[in-house]
Design a protein around this motif. Structure first.
Motif, PDB file in Angstrom:
ATOM      1  N   LEU A  37       1.293  -1.170   0.165  1.00  0.00           N
ATOM      2  CA  LEU A  37      -0.401  -0.138   0.054  1.00  0.00           C
ATOM      3  C   LEU A  37       0.965   1.185  -0.051  1.00  0.00           C
ATOM      4  CD1 LEU A  37      -2.308  -0.541   2.771  1.00  0.00           C
ATOM      5  CD2 LEU A  37      -2.465  -2.332   0.667  1.00  0.00           C
ATOM      6  N   VAL A  57      -1.120   3.797  11.351  1.00  0.00           N
ATOM      7  CA  VAL A  57      -0.156   2.907  10.611  1.00  0.00           C
ATOM      8  C   VAL A  57      -1.151   1.815  11.427  1.00  0.00           C
ATOM      9  CG1 VAL A  57       1.678   2.852   9.579  1.00  0.00           C
ATOM     10  CG2 VAL A  57       1.216   2.511  11.518  1.00  0.00           C
ATOM     11  N   VAL A  73      -4.257   0.827   9.670  1.00  0.00           N
ATOM     12  CA  VAL A  73      -4.069  -0.374   8.831  1.00  0.00           C
ATOM     13  C   VAL A  73      -4.912  -1.756   8.998  1.00  0.00           C
ATOM     14  CG1 VAL A  73      -3.293  -1.929   6.868  1.00  0.00           C
ATOM     15  CG2 VAL A  73      -2.534   0.662   7.364  1.00  0.00           C
ATOM     16  N   SER A  86       0.171  -6.271   9.070  1.00  0.00           N
ATOM     17  CA  SER A  86       0.388  -5.089   9.022  1.00  0.00           C
ATOM     18  C   SER A  86       1.946  -4.782   9.274  1.00  0.00           C
ATOM     19  CB  SER A  86      -0.101  -4.281   9.544  1.00  0.00           C
ATOM     20  OG  SER A  86      -0.007  -2.314   8.901  1.00  0.00           O
ATOM     21  N   SER A 127       5.091  -2.277   8.655  1.00  0.00           N
ATOM     22  CA  SER A 127       5.677  -0.827   7.318  1.00  0.00           C
ATOM     23  C   SER A 127       6.714  -0.640   7.969  1.00  0.00           C
ATOM     24  CB  SER A 127       4.735   0.576   8.350  1.00  0.00           C
ATOM     25  OG  SER A 127       3.886   0.660   8.792  1.00  0.00           O
ATOM     26  N   VAL A 162       3.997   0.383   3.164  1.00  0.00           N
ATOM     27  CA  VAL A 162       3.076  -0.769   4.279  1.00  0.00           C
ATOM     28  C   VAL A 162       2.480  -1.889   3.539  1.00  0.00           C
ATOM     29  CG1 VAL A 162       0.650  -0.336   5.447  1.00  0.00           C
ATOM     30  CG2 VAL A 162       2.306   1.452   5.165  1.00  0.00           C
ATOM     31  N   LEU A 213       0.558  -4.790   3.841  1.00  0.00           N
ATOM     32  CA  LEU A 213      -0.686  -5.631   4.737  1.00  0.00           C
ATOM     33  C   LEU A 213      -1.058  -7.354   3.517  1.00  0.00           C
ATOM     34  CD1 LEU A 213      -3.431  -5.619   6.004  1.00  0.00           C
ATOM     35  CD2 LEU A 213      -4.956  -4.738   3.765  1.00  0.00           C
ATOM     36  N   ILE A 248      -9.686   1.673   1.427  1.00  0.00           N
ATOM     37  CA  ILE A 248      -7.955   1.695   1.593  1.00  0.00           C
ATOM     38  C   ILE A 248      -7.778   4.016   2.162  1.00  0.00           C
ATOM     39  CG2 ILE A 248      -5.393   2.016   0.304  1.00  0.00           C
ATOM     40  CD1 ILE A 248      -6.393  -0.494  -0.595  1.00  0.00           C
ATOM     41  N   LEU A 307      -8.212   5.457   5.220  1.00  0.00           N
ATOM     42  CA  LEU A 307      -7.117   5.215   5.545  1.00  0.00           C
ATOM     43  C   LEU A 307      -6.747   7.457   5.788  1.00  0.00           C
ATOM     44  CD1 LEU A 307      -4.647   2.518   4.636  1.00  0.00           C
ATOM     45  CD2 LEU A 307      -6.347   3.039   6.863  1.00  0.00           C
TER      46      LEU A 307
END
Length: 243
Positions: free
Chosen positions: A68, A74, A77, A117, A119, A129, A131, A176, A179
């Motif tokens: 992502l 974060v 996520v 998740s 990062s 990021v 996922l 998404i 976010l």
């Protein structure tokens, strides 16, 4: 395969049996594949959940990692990923699905899937990021995991993995953008499916401290608020047990 969506143009890369989609996604990221890359594996020999826990990943399940774009919060996520998986299950099966903070997807109190998740940081900002999603579709959980289930076990029929993936990516496309633009919609959707809030819990945080109390809310950054000893504790990450 490239799928156009409002959030990201998904580039889906389907592989056979690999170590883990998360590790493979990191390799693709390092070689120049950017946001929108989705690694899907038929099975994993070294599938991992949170805190490096092993994830049973035989053929028949959905195992994927999506890259992502960087985001500010974060902590939202995994909640967003859980909501997307739960809504995909609901759309395909009409089965009632619940969410356990921070990353478990439950059916009848049994775990059917989870999200992970990860990062990368450049100073104070994220530069990527990942996922990760694992869902038991047609793979029956082993006998040593009585607290787990699969969609095929719940439905009594085969579940098409490709159809599940397509609907999941469409659902991620819807969530998404929230976010950054409307995180409150992610939180409200998660709370509507929560099987954590209003329950007594014990959370072991990243420092090993066990916090017992009533799960009262989820903060805007995705952390769990636990009323314990007359105080509200903010738990950013941890292993949670329902009491």
């Amino acid at each position: 395969m490239v799928l156009e969506g409002p959030a990201l143009p998904w580039k889906v890369i389907k592989l056979g049996l690999i170590g883990s989609t998360q590790a493979t996604a990191r390799e693709y990221l390092a070689s120049g594949h950017g946001a929108g890359t989705v690694i899907v594996a038929a099975g994993q020999t070294d599938g991992r959940g949170r805190r490096g826990r092993s994830w049973h990943s035989p053929e028949g399940g959905l195992y994927m990692t999506a890259s992502l774009r960087p985001v500010m919060e974060v902590g939202l996520v995994p909640l967003m990923g859980g909501v997307a998986v739960a809504e995909t299950i609901r759309e395909m099966t009409n089965i009632d699905v619940g969410l356990k903070w921070p990353n478990d997807i439950l059916i009848r109190g049994k775990k059917v899937g989870g999200v992970l998740s990860e990062s990368g940081w450049a100073g104070r900002k994220t530069n990527h990021v990942l996922l990760g999603v694992g869902v038991n579709l047609n793979n029956p959980p082993p006998d040593w995991l009585p607290e787990a289930t699969s969609l095929s076990e719940e439905l009594g029929r085969f579940v098409d993995v490709d159809s599940f993936l397509d609907i999941l990516l469409e659902t991620l496309d819807r969530y998404i953008p929230y976010l950054e633009s409307r995180p409150e919609l992610i939180l409200s959707s998660w709370k509507e499916m929560s099987q954590t809030l209003g329950r007594m819990v014990e959370v072991t945080d990243v420092d090993g401290e066990a916090i017992s109390g009533l799960a009262v809310d989820v903060a805007p950054d995705g952390s769990l608020l636990v009323e314990s000893g007359g105080m509200i504790r903010h738990v950013v990450s941890g292993v949670l047990e329902l009491r």
